[in-house]
Every structure is written in C-alpha cells, then in structure tokens.
Design a protein around this motif. Structure first.
Motif, PDB file in Angstrom:
ATOM      1  N   ALA A  95      10.508   6.706  -4.894  1.00  0.00           N
ATOM      2  CA  ALA A  95      11.539   6.476  -5.906  1.00  0.00           C
ATOM      3  C   ALA A  95      11.639   5.017  -6.325  1.00  0.00           C
ATOM      4  N   THR A  96      10.750   4.164  -5.815  1.00  0.00           N
ATOM      5  CA  THR A  96      10.819   2.742  -6.127  1.00  0.00           C
ATOM      6  C   THR A  96       9.479   2.257  -6.655  1.00  0.00           C
ATOM      7  N   GLY A  97       9.482   1.042  -7.205  1.00  0.00           N
ATOM      8  CA  GLY A  97       8.257   0.421  -7.673  1.00  0.00           C
ATOM      9  C   GLY A  97       7.684  -0.510  -6.622  1.00  0.00           C
ATOM     10  N   SER A  98       6.608  -1.183  -6.984  1.00  0.00           N
ATOM     11  CA  SER A  98       5.910  -2.021  -6.013  1.00  0.00           C
ATOM     12  C   SER A  98       6.706  -3.259  -5.610  1.00  0.00           C
ATOM     13  N   LEU A  99       7.671  -3.705  -6.437  1.00  0.00           N
ATOM     14  CA  LEU A  99       8.453  -4.867  -6.028  1.00  0.00           C
ATOM     15  C   LEU A  99       9.327  -4.528  -4.819  1.00  0.00           C
ATOM     16  N   ARG A 100       9.890  -3.336  -4.772  1.00  0.00           N
ATOM     17  CA  ARG A 100      10.687  -2.950  -3.604  1.00  0.00           C
ATOM     18  C   ARG A 100       9.806  -2.854  -2.367  1.00  0.00           C
TER      19      ARG A 100
ATOM     20  N   GLU B  90       0.108  -5.155  11.425  1.00  0.00           N
ATOM     21  CA  GLU B  90       1.422  -4.522  11.590  1.00  0.00           C
ATOM     22  C   GLU B  90       1.672  -3.604  10.405  1.00  0.00           C
ATOM     23  N   LEU B  91       2.181  -2.415  10.672  1.00  0.00           N
ATOM     24  CA  LEU B  91       2.501  -1.459   9.623  1.00  0.00           C
ATOM     25  C   LEU B  91       4.009  -1.384   9.423  1.00  0.00           C
ATOM     26  N   ILE B  92       4.442  -1.535   8.173  1.00  0.00           N
ATOM     27  CA  ILE B  92       5.856  -1.444   7.801  1.00  0.00           C
ATOM     28  C   ILE B  92       5.976  -0.345   6.752  1.00  0.00           C
ATOM     29  N   HIS B  93       6.891   0.589   6.958  1.00  0.00           N
ATOM     30  CA  HIS B  93       7.009   1.738   6.049  1.00  0.00           C
ATOM     31  C   HIS B  93       8.155   1.540   5.068  1.00  0.00           C
ATOM     32  N   ASN B  94       7.887   1.845   3.802  1.00  0.00           N
ATOM     33  CA  ASN B  94       8.939   1.908   2.788  1.00  0.00           C
ATOM     34  C   ASN B  94       9.331   3.370   2.614  1.00  0.00           C
ATOM     35  N   PRO B  95      10.424   3.810   3.218  1.00  0.00           N
ATOM     36  CA  PRO B  95      10.778   5.232   3.172  1.00  0.00           C
ATOM     37  C   PRO B  95      11.155   5.711   1.779  1.00  0.00           C
TER      38      PRO B  95
ATOM     39  N   ALA C 290       0.814  -1.216   0.000  1.00  0.00           N
ATOM     40  CA  ALA C 290       0.000   0.000   0.000  1.00  0.00           C
ATOM     41  C   ALA C 290       0.846   1.264   0.000  1.00  0.00           C
ATOM     42  N   ALA C 291       1.997   1.219  -0.667  1.00  0.00           N
ATOM     43  CA  ALA C 291       2.925   2.354  -0.588  1.00  0.00           C
ATOM     44  C   ALA C 291       2.804   3.334  -1.742  1.00  0.00           C
ATOM     45  N   GLY C 292       2.036   2.992  -2.774  1.00  0.00           N
ATOM     46  CA  GLY C 292       2.002   3.811  -3.983  1.00  0.00           C
ATOM     47  C   GLY C 292       1.420   5.203  -3.782  1.00  0.00           C
TER      48      GLY C 292
ATOM     49  N   ALA D  27      -9.889 -11.933   7.396  1.00  0.00           N
ATOM     50  CA  ALA D  27     -10.328 -12.493   8.674  1.00  0.00           C
ATOM     51  C   ALA D  27     -11.433 -13.516   8.482  1.00  0.00           C
ATOM     52  N   SER D  28     -12.284 -13.298   7.488  1.00  0.00           N
ATOM     53  CA  SER D  28     -13.362 -14.252   7.234  1.00  0.00           C
ATOM     54  C   SER D  28     -12.830 -15.600   6.778  1.00  0.00           C
ATOM     55  N   ARG D  29     -11.591 -15.624   6.301  1.00  0.00           N
ATOM     56  CA  ARG D  29     -10.931 -16.868   5.878  1.00  0.00           C
ATOM     57  C   ARG D  29      -9.897 -17.328   6.905  1.00  0.00           C
ATOM     58  N   GLY D  30      -9.935 -16.760   8.093  1.00  0.00           N
ATOM     59  CA  GLY D  30      -9.049 -17.193   9.169  1.00  0.00           C
ATOM     60  C   GLY D  30      -7.657 -16.613   9.115  1.00  0.00           C
ATOM     61  N   ILE D  31      -7.440 -15.598   8.279  1.00  0.00           N
ATOM     62  CA  ILE D  31      -6.124 -14.956   8.183  1.00  0.00           C
ATOM     63  C   ILE D  31      -6.166 -13.691   9.029  1.00  0.00           C
ATOM     64  N   ASP D  32      -5.576 -13.763  10.213  1.00  0.00           N
ATOM     65  CA  ASP D  32      -5.652 -12.638  11.146  1.00  0.00           C
ATOM     66  C   ASP D  32      -4.301 -12.008  11.440  1.00  0.00           C
ATOM     67  N   ARG D  33      -3.264 -12.405  10.720  1.00  0.00           N
ATOM     68  CA  ARG D  33      -1.962 -11.742  10.793  1.00  0.00           C
ATOM     69  C   ARG D  33      -1.764 -10.980   9.492  1.00  0.00           C
ATOM     70  N   VAL D  34      -1.731  -9.661   9.571  1.00  0.00           N
ATOM     71  CA  VAL D  34      -1.678  -8.823   8.378  1.00  0.00           C
ATOM     72  C   VAL D  34      -0.556  -7.802   8.530  1.00  0.00           C
ATOM     73  N   ARG D  35       0.260  -7.689   7.509  1.00  0.00           N
ATOM     74  CA  ARG D  35       1.310  -6.670   7.452  1.00  0.00           C
ATOM     75  C   ARG D  35       0.995  -5.755   6.279  1.00  0.00           C
ATOM     76  N   ILE D  36       0.940  -4.460   6.533  1.00  0.00           N
ATOM     77  CA  ILE D  36       0.646  -3.472   5.503  1.00  0.00           C
ATOM     78  C   ILE D  36       1.891  -2.632   5.255  1.00  0.00           C
ATOM     79  N   VAL D  37       2.345  -2.594   4.003  1.00  0.00           N
ATOM     80  CA  VAL D  37       3.507  -1.784   3.634  1.00  0.00           C
ATOM     81  C   VAL D  37       3.011  -0.408   3.200  1.00  0.00           C
ATOM     82  N   THR D  38       3.401   0.615   3.940  1.00  0.00           N
ATOM     83  CA  THR D  38       2.930   1.967   3.677  1.00  0.00           C
ATOM     84  C   THR D  38       4.010   2.811   3.012  1.00  0.00           C
ATOM     85  N   GLY D  39       3.570   3.922   2.443  1.00  0.00           N
ATOM     86  CA  GLY D  39       4.479   4.891   1.836  1.00  0.00           C
ATOM     87  C   GLY D  39       3.801   6.232   1.833  1.00  0.00           C
ATOM     88  N   HIS D  40       3.118   6.545   0.728  1.00  0.00           N
ATOM     89  CA  HIS D  40       2.384   7.801   0.560  1.00  0.00           C
ATOM     90  C   HIS D  40       1.329   7.962   1.659  1.00  0.00           C
TER      91      HIS D  40
END
Length: 251
Positions: free
Chosen positions: A83-88, A74-79, A10-12, A45-58
């Motif tokens: 200057a990078t694409g979604s693969l980074r 959990e929120l992880i920031h791409n500083p 979610a950094a775009g 969560a409806s499928r039992g996936i309750d561990r979520v990491r969101i990559v932020t930027g903008h």
C-alpha cells in the motif's frame, strides 16, 4: 573514503514482470544462477562496503532464504509494502541508521564502477548517458552539477537534462536526518510517493552532486523485454568477475 552502510530497497511487487513477478521479487531474478541483489551485494563488497540492509516486502521469504546466513546482511521488512511507494520502504530501511548510506534499487544490474563516484562521501546520485531503455528517469542539474529535478518525461523542463538516473545514490552522514525530515513532510502529503521525489525534495535545501559515467553498462529490470535486453547487452559486463564463464546458464 566514507564507511558506508548500503541500503537496498527491495519491497516492490514487480507487477510489470507479469507471471515471473508473481513468483519472484525483481531483485531475486537470477541470471546465470545469480540473483540481481546478490550481485549487488558482491559489487558493494568489492568496494569495501560489507554492511548491507535490505528492505523486503513482496515474497520476503525468498530474501530470507538467500541472505539470512550471510554475514553483514540485515533484512528489514516493510509490512505495508503493498500500500506504499518506495519512499516509505526507504524510510523503513533508514530507521536507526546514522550514515553515510549508499542507497540502491533492487532491480538493477550495473558495472561495479557505478559505485566509485560516491565512495569519497557526500550526498549524490550517479547518472549515465543515454540508454534507450524505454523507462528512463531523466535528471536535471544546476551549473555546478547538483540535482534540481527528475522526471520520466524528457520535456519536463525546458533545458536539456544532464543524464539518466541509475538507481544508486548516497547520503552523507550529516544529511540522513534532514533527508528523513524532508521525506516525512512529503509522505504526509503523498503516502504512496516513490523515493525519487524524496531525493528531489531533499535537494531543494541540500547539495546533491550528480556525477555522470557516460558509458556505464547498467539496466533496470521492470518487464520481460527489459530483462531480455539487459541479459544480452548489460549482464556480460555487469557480471564480469562474479561468475565463472564456464558455469553460465540460461535464466
């Protein structure tokens, strides 16, 4: 059934969303008061996936306000998001994860059944039938339904494509390390490359299944026209069970 961690990229900057994108990250665009990424977290969560990491930027602070107190998120920031694409950004989110991992784009709305073909484990990506969205990513597979190539050009290969990329894929636990290696090699050559190219590079040496749900209701939100279409034609099915119909309101 595999015990996934979900990784939402979610950094775009959402440049094509114009004025709305300058004020709101695409994943935080709300329909009926519910941001797209929040809906995704609820579907997971409806499928039992309750561990979520969101990559932020903008505008990462908007994700902080929405999710900082949500258990399991959990929120992880791409500083370097500007200057990078979604693969980074994807690689930023994969740091420290061993898998299996369910990877999702932030700017999609979808029926939760889109997750079902990947729930048993293995590496794969979900396809749909034709959407006519105007910004489709077409996917080609071999005779066994395993990924060969992706492109936004329908005539990229001489053979017919199998379907359209939905923006949801999975990496098996034993595929996370080789995916990182393939992505690192690609990023060394093309630092701004998007994640689709990383998946294709990985698939050259590892099987990536491509199950298709022909009638899946889903949409990517890249600009105002796509948002309007998605709200009218996709959101009623994608949000079923998430919102009290009496509480619905305009964007």
């Amino acid at each position: 059934m595999a015990e996934f961690t979900a990784l939402i990229v979610a950094a775009g900057r959402g440049v094509r969303m114009g004025a709305r994108g300058q004020l709101t990250p695409k994943g935080m665009i709300a329909l009926d008061g519910l941001p797209l990424v929040r809906a995704s977290v609820m579907h997971l969560a409806s499928r039992g996936i309750d561990r979520v990491r969101i990559v932020t930027g903008h505008l990462s602070e908007m994700y902080s306000r929405e999710f900082s107190a949500v258990p399991g998120v959990e929120l992880i920031h791409n500083p370097a998001y500007h200057a990078t694409g979604s693969l980074r950004s994807l690689m930023t989110g994969l740091a420290g994860l061993e898998g299996p991992v369910m990877i999702l784009e932030s700017d999609i709305m979808y029926e939760p059944r889109a997750l079902d073909p990947l729930m048993m484990g293995g590496s794969g990506l979900v396809l749909s039938g034709p959407t006519g969205a105007g910004d489709e990513v077409y996917v080609w597979t071999d005779a066994d339904g395993r990924l060969k190539d992706m492109s936004k050009q329908a005539d990229h290969r001489p053979e017919p494509h199998r379907g359209e990329l939905v923006g949801i894929c999975a990496l098996a636990a034993d595929h996370v390390a080789p995916f990182r290696a393939a992505a690192d090699r690609l990023l060394a050559e093309k630092p701004k490359v998007d994640y689709e190219a990383g998946v294709v590079a990985f698939a050259a040496d590892h099987p990536v299944d491509c199950p298709i749900i022909e009638d899946l209701a889903w949409a990517e939100v890249d600009d105002e026209q796509m948002l309007a279409h998605a709200r009218e034609h996709v959101w009623p099915r994608a949000s079923a069970g998430l919102i009290d119909p009496a509480a619905r309101k305009a964007i």
